[in-house]
Scaffold this active site. Structure first.
Site, PDB file in Angstrom:
ATOM      1  N   ARG A   1      18.241 -57.519 -22.249  1.00  0.00           N
ATOM      2  CA  ARG A   1      17.670 -58.788 -22.181  1.00  0.00           C
ATOM      3  C   ARG A   1      16.263 -58.265 -22.409  1.00  0.00           C
ATOM      4  NH1 ARG A   1      20.383 -61.232 -17.294  1.00  0.00           N
ATOM      5  NH2 ARG A   1      20.581 -59.054 -16.902  1.00  0.00           N
TER       6      ARG A   1
ATOM      7  N   LYS B   1      26.456 -55.948  -3.377  1.00  0.00           N
ATOM      8  CA  LYS B   1      25.978 -57.520  -3.299  1.00  0.00           C
ATOM      9  C   LYS B   1      26.936 -58.370  -2.570  1.00  0.00           C
ATOM     10  CE  LYS B   1      24.244 -57.385  -8.024  1.00  0.00           C
ATOM     11  NZ  LYS B   1      24.590 -58.005  -9.586  1.00  0.00           N
TER      12      LYS B   1
ATOM     13  N   SER C   1      22.986 -64.585 -14.035  1.00  0.00           N
ATOM     14  CA  SER C   1      23.646 -65.301 -12.831  1.00  0.00           C
ATOM     15  C   SER C   1      22.889 -65.751 -11.736  1.00  0.00           C
ATOM     16  CB  SER C   1      25.031 -64.283 -12.466  1.00  0.00           C
ATOM     17  OG  SER C   1      25.750 -63.876 -13.500  1.00  0.00           O
TER      18      SER C   1
ATOM     19  N   HIS D   1      26.842 -63.574 -20.893  1.00  0.00           N
ATOM     20  CA  HIS D   1      28.028 -62.662 -21.145  1.00  0.00           C
ATOM     21  C   HIS D   1      28.921 -63.130 -21.999  1.00  0.00           C
ATOM     22  CE1 HIS D   1      27.023 -62.433 -16.318  1.00  0.00           C
ATOM     23  NE2 HIS D   1      26.849 -61.139 -16.904  1.00  0.00           N
TER      24      HIS D   1
HETATM   25  P1  ADP Z   1      25.537 -56.014 -13.085  1.00  0.00           P
HETATM   26  O1  ADP Z   1      25.237 -56.453 -12.100  1.00  0.00           O
HETATM   27  O2  ADP Z   1      26.512 -54.806 -13.423  1.00  0.00           O
HETATM   28  O3  ADP Z   1      24.136 -55.913 -14.055  1.00  0.00           O
HETATM   29  P2  ADP Z   1      26.047 -58.710 -14.614  1.00  0.00           P
HETATM   30  O4  ADP Z   1      27.175 -59.335 -14.394  1.00  0.00           O
HETATM   31  O5  ADP Z   1      24.714 -59.110 -14.018  1.00  0.00           O
HETATM   32  O6  ADP Z   1      26.377 -57.197 -13.907  1.00  0.00           O
HETATM   33  O7  ADP Z   1      25.763 -58.345 -16.111  1.00  0.00           O
HETATM   34  C1  ADP Z   1      26.553 -57.507 -16.954  1.00  0.00           C
HETATM   35  C2  ADP Z   1      26.035 -57.055 -18.258  1.00  0.00           C
HETATM   36  O8  ADP Z   1      25.803 -58.288 -19.141  1.00  0.00           O
HETATM   37  C3  ADP Z   1      24.809 -56.252 -17.912  1.00  0.00           C
HETATM   38  O9  ADP Z   1      24.662 -55.223 -19.125  1.00  0.00           O
HETATM   39  C4  ADP Z   1      23.796 -57.408 -18.167  1.00  0.00           C
HETATM   40  O10 ADP Z   1      22.364 -56.698 -18.821  1.00  0.00           O
HETATM   41  C5  ADP Z   1      24.577 -58.275 -19.326  1.00  0.00           C
HETATM   42  N1  ADP Z   1      23.965 -59.560 -19.466  1.00  0.00           N
HETATM   43  C6  ADP Z   1      23.724 -60.147 -18.174  1.00  0.00           C
HETATM   44  N2  ADP Z   1      23.220 -61.444 -18.638  1.00  0.00           N
HETATM   45  C7  ADP Z   1      22.863 -61.318 -20.038  1.00  0.00           C
HETATM   46  C8  ADP Z   1      22.533 -62.251 -21.184  1.00  0.00           C
HETATM   47  N3  ADP Z   1      22.198 -63.464 -20.721  1.00  0.00           N
HETATM   48  N4  ADP Z   1      22.604 -62.138 -22.239  1.00  0.00           N
HETATM   49  C9  ADP Z   1      22.968 -60.888 -22.461  1.00  0.00           C
HETATM   50  N5  ADP Z   1      23.407 -59.742 -21.589  1.00  0.00           N
HETATM   51  C10 ADP Z   1      23.348 -60.097 -20.299  1.00  0.00           C
END
Ligand code: ADP
Length: 166
Positions: free
Chosen positions: A95, A41, A133, A17
């Site tokens: 990803r 969630k 996460s 992130h």
């Molecule tokens: P959501 O539940 O909305 O997917 P996340 O917090 O899991 O929220 O992810 C927010 C954004 O960050 C999404 O676009 C996700 O694809 C991106 N993201 C999550 N992990 C990574 C990572 N390791 N590298 C690049 N982008 C990521």
């Protein structure tokens, strides 16, 4: 340059992130990291804790980057929040192919709701392609090392959370 939103749940925020946030701040004058309140969630960290973790790390980015990045909570439809903030871009990280299908659905739906708002995808850094996460929470639950997955301040909160719950 347009204002961009970077929405997510950030439970917890990972180095993947933060890499997207840094790169988005290089592309846009104003990036609002938008933390979702209204997800079905079940979260490990409260909204306040997730905001605090983002603030701690973004505060350490250096003035040039951190001055472009804001953190906000939001509840409701993302496109409504984008309009409120005068943001015309939604940034998402990509990803894998799995992300692509879901992200494409979201982008098309948001475009239907607000055609003037564009979703921009930033390709994940190869170091973080397999990082999310859920994996971080699972590793932390089992006491595995978290170096290079999350910043030290986030790792500390994870360790504390799992030592509380035994
Ligand atoms: P959501 O539940 O909305 O997917 P996340 O917090 O899991 O929220 O992810 C927010 C954004 O960050 C999404 O676009 C996700 O694809 C991106 N993201 C999550 N992990 C990574 C990572 N390791 N590298 C690049 N982008 C990521």
């Amino acid at each position: 340059m347009p204002t961009a939103l970077y929405p997510g749940t950030f439970d917890p925020p990972t180095n993947g992130h933060f890499d997207i946030i840094e790169r988005a701040a290089g592309l846009f004058d104003r990036v609002i990291v938008t933390v979702a309140l209204n997800s079905s969630k079940k979260f490990l960290f409260s909204i306040e804790e997730r905001l605090a973790m983002l603030e701690e790390v973004i505060g350490s980015f250096g003035e040039d980057l951190s001055s472009r990045v804001e953190i906000a909570r939001f509840n409701g439809l993302l496109v409504d929040f984008a309009r409120e903030q005068n943001a015309s871009v939604i940034v998402r990280g990509l990803r894998t192919l799995g992300d692509f299908e879901y992200e494409m659905q979201m982008a098309l739906m948001n475009r239907r709701l607000a055609s003037q708002i564009n979703t921009v995808f930033i390709a994940a850094d190869e170091r973080y392609i397999h990082l999310n996460s859920t994996i971080v929470r699972d590793l932390a639950r089992h006491g595995a090392p978290l170096d290079e997955l999350v910043p030290a301040s986030v790792a500390q909160r994870l360790v504390a959370r799992f030592s509380e719950s035994g």
